[in-house]
Design a protein around this motif. Structure first.
Motif: not given
Length: 135
Positions: A35, A37, A91, A94
């Motif tokens: 993963e 982000s 952000l 993601t």
């Protein structure tokens, strides 16, 4: 400390990785990190600008200022001290790398950066955090 991210290089790397995964990965294979982000912030860095950009005004006595415009447009990979950060960190996206396919790394995302102090902004910084959620 943050790492400046050269987005075109990262996107090229990620797309190559995704193509290799499609060809070589077994069905129950694991990709680590799995993963990522991606964040955006802005920094003040007058010292870097003076050293690397204003430098072109006088290169051993020669006026090379015509190169400044190109130097300002070049992305770079470097570290950033946290005290240089002027805005919030936003952000952008993601991504589950283990489920991505080539082309997923190209995207657009709205963002809003809010100044947290009265200062100049010399650069935007894109950086990512990675996670090992499958471990």
């Amino acid at each position: 400390m943050f790492m400046l991210l050269n987005a075109p290089i990262w996107l090229t790397w990620l797309n190559k990785l995704l193509k290799q995964m499609a060809c070589l990965m077994v069905d129950d294979g694991v990709v680590l990190p799995d993963e990522a982000s991606l964040y955006l912030t802005a920094i003040e860095d007058a010292e870097y600008k003076d050293d690397k950009i204003e430098f072109w005004n006088n290169v051993y006595g020669f006026d090379m200022s015509c190169i400044k415009k190109q130097a300002m447009m070049e992305p770079l990979v470097d570290t950033v001290d946290q005290k240089q950060i002027v805005t919030n960190c936003h952000l952008l996206k993601t991504m589950d790398i283990s489920k991505m396919v080539p082309g997923d790394a190209s995207f657009t995302a709205p963002f809003k950066l809010i100044a947290e102090r009265d200062d100049y902004i010399h650069a935007f910084v894109a950086y990512f955090d990675v996670s090992f959620t499958k471990c």
